[in-house]
Design an enzyme around this catalytic site. Sequence first.
Site, mmCIF file in Angstrom:
data_model
loop_
_atom_site.group_PDB
_atom_site.id
_atom_site.type_symbol
_atom_site.label_atom_id
_atom_site.label_comp_id
_atom_site.label_asym_id
_atom_site.label_seq_id
_atom_site.Cartn_x
_atom_site.Cartn_y
_atom_site.Cartn_z
ATOM 1 N N SER A 211 3.170 -1.190 10.592
ATOM 2 C CA SER A 211 4.616 -1.233 10.874
ATOM 3 C C SER A 211 5.285 -2.556 10.506
ATOM 4 O O SER A 211 6.234 -2.988 11.163
ATOM 5 C CB SER A 211 4.890 -0.888 12.338
ATOM 6 O OG SER A 211 4.532 0.463 12.582
ATOM 7 N N GLU B 279 -5.638 -3.873 11.088
ATOM 8 C CA GLU B 279 -4.571 -2.894 11.249
ATOM 9 C C GLU B 279 -4.866 -2.032 12.475
ATOM 10 O O GLU B 279 -5.664 -1.082 12.383
ATOM 11 C CB GLU B 279 -4.502 -1.968 10.035
ATOM 12 C CG GLU B 279 -4.249 -2.655 8.723
ATOM 13 C CD GLU B 279 -3.663 -1.682 7.709
ATOM 14 O OE1 GLU B 279 -2.523 -1.889 7.307
ATOM 15 O OE2 GLU B 279 -4.333 -0.703 7.346
ATOM 16 N N GLU C 90 -6.750 5.702 7.630
ATOM 17 C CA GLU C 90 -6.452 7.096 7.248
ATOM 18 C C GLU C 90 -7.660 7.751 6.594
ATOM 19 O O GLU C 90 -7.765 8.977 6.555
ATOM 20 C CB GLU C 90 -5.216 7.115 6.324
ATOM 21 C CG GLU C 90 -3.949 6.876 7.131
ATOM 22 C CD GLU C 90 -2.817 6.213 6.373
ATOM 23 O OE1 GLU C 90 -2.867 6.162 5.126
ATOM 24 O OE2 GLU C 90 -1.875 5.737 7.036
ATOM 25 N N ASN D 131 0.859 -1.193 0.000
ATOM 26 C CA ASN D 131 0.000 0.000 0.000
ATOM 27 C C ASN D 131 0.895 1.245 0.000
ATOM 28 O O ASN D 131 1.382 1.666 1.048
ATOM 29 C CB ASN D 131 -0.907 -0.017 1.242
ATOM 30 C CG ASN D 131 -1.740 1.249 1.358
ATOM 31 O OD1 ASN D 131 -1.902 1.984 0.375
ATOM 32 N ND2 ASN D 131 -2.258 1.509 2.538
ATOM 33 N N GLY E 120 2.439 3.089 10.980
ATOM 34 C CA GLY E 120 3.475 4.110 10.844
ATOM 35 C C GLY E 120 4.196 4.464 12.127
ATOM 36 O O GLY E 120 4.938 5.437 12.169
ATOM 37 N N HIS F 164 -9.565 2.058 4.931
ATOM 38 C CA HIS F 164 -8.276 2.296 5.588
ATOM 39 C C HIS F 164 -8.458 3.322 6.703
ATOM 40 O O HIS F 164 -9.228 4.276 6.553
ATOM 41 C CB HIS F 164 -7.234 2.780 4.573
ATOM 42 C CG HIS F 164 -5.854 2.732 5.153
ATOM 43 N ND1 HIS F 164 -5.383 3.689 6.016
ATOM 44 C CD2 HIS F 164 -4.875 1.805 5.037
ATOM 45 C CE1 HIS F 164 -4.155 3.357 6.400
ATOM 46 N NE2 HIS F 164 -3.823 2.226 5.815
ATOM 47 N N LYS G 14 0.151 4.230 -0.514
ATOM 48 C CA LYS G 14 -0.520 5.474 -0.078
ATOM 49 C C LYS G 14 -0.240 6.567 -1.113
ATOM 50 O O LYS G 14 -0.194 6.270 -2.298
ATOM 51 C CB LYS G 14 -0.083 5.836 1.337
ATOM 52 C CG LYS G 14 -0.192 4.643 2.296
ATOM 53 C CD LYS G 14 0.011 4.983 3.728
ATOM 54 C CE LYS G 14 -0.121 3.718 4.565
ATOM 55 N NZ LYS G 14 -0.062 3.962 5.990
HETATM 56 P P1 PGA Z 1 2.645 1.053 7.770
HETATM 57 O O1 PGA Z 1 1.218 1.251 7.113
HETATM 58 O O2 PGA Z 1 3.186 -0.273 7.284
HETATM 59 O O3 PGA Z 1 3.460 2.216 7.263
HETATM 60 O O4 PGA Z 1 2.485 1.075 9.239
HETATM 61 C C1 PGA Z 1 0.333 0.169 6.960
HETATM 62 C C2 PGA Z 1 -0.957 0.664 6.380
HETATM 63 O O5 PGA Z 1 -1.366 1.789 6.693
HETATM 64 O O6 PGA Z 1 -1.610 -0.051 5.603
#
Ligand code: PGA
Length: 252
Positions: free
Chosen positions: A216, A173, A101, A11, A179, A99, A13
């Site tokens: 992460s 998640e 976000e 992903n 992150g 997601h 983003k």
């Molecule tokens: P990350 O993001 O691996 O940077 O923690 C995962 C995600 O948001 O799908």
Amino acid sequence: MSEKPELFVANWKMNQRHEHAVSFAERACALAEEVATDNKQLILCPSFPSLFDVTTITSESTVAVAAQDCSEYESGAYTGQVSAAMIADTGCSYCIVGHSERRQGLDESSEVVARKAACAVENMLAPIVCIGETLPEQKEGHTFAILEKQLNPVLTQLAQCKGDINDTVIAYEPVWSIGTGIVPEKKILKSIFDWLHDYLQTAGQLAEASLLYGGSVDEKNAPGLMGLDTVDGLLIGGASVDFQSFRKIVLS
Ligand code: PGA
């Protein structure tokens, strides 16, 4: 019945510019050949403008492509939105929905996410439905209640869908893990994935869903995460932007 493939979902983003997305996709095709006998499915999630080119590059390979979101509507006056049908036109086979976000930053409710999942299925895209609790929710012991609240509208919507829901993917998640470099302890993750597995088995309609962990993920923690029985794959954000780091995770 053939064994489920291990899914490695990159992903990106809002990170890869077009040129980078294209060269990553070319290298991902070579990587897919390298792991051809390992039952590993690579899924790239570029931003919308790169979807056509990335699906074209990967069309002769086993690499699949996902959009990062779709509209909850089929079509109409929704400036700036992209429908699941339009995404399917690009040759994608998956679509991320829900997601955190978007749930948090754009106030997307679980009902909206469920409608997006239904639009995806009705346009022959397998939804990758993201669920997960925030840190305060986790601290107050509400994880399972939150996951239930996020899952139930999806289960209801998909039960009424005309398309095939068997390729649906659920990605757990925890928001506090995305992150941050923090990954839940193995014991906690195991209990959550066991619960998720049982919940979907009992509900019935998504009993076949692949279950991903996201948050992460990196090359060091990937083997331990994939070692959990009920984890079928990884949703990788930050560590998927650089091809070498993604490659190490896939090969780990
Ligand atoms: P990350 O993001 O691996 O940077 O923690 C995962 C995600 O948001 O799908």
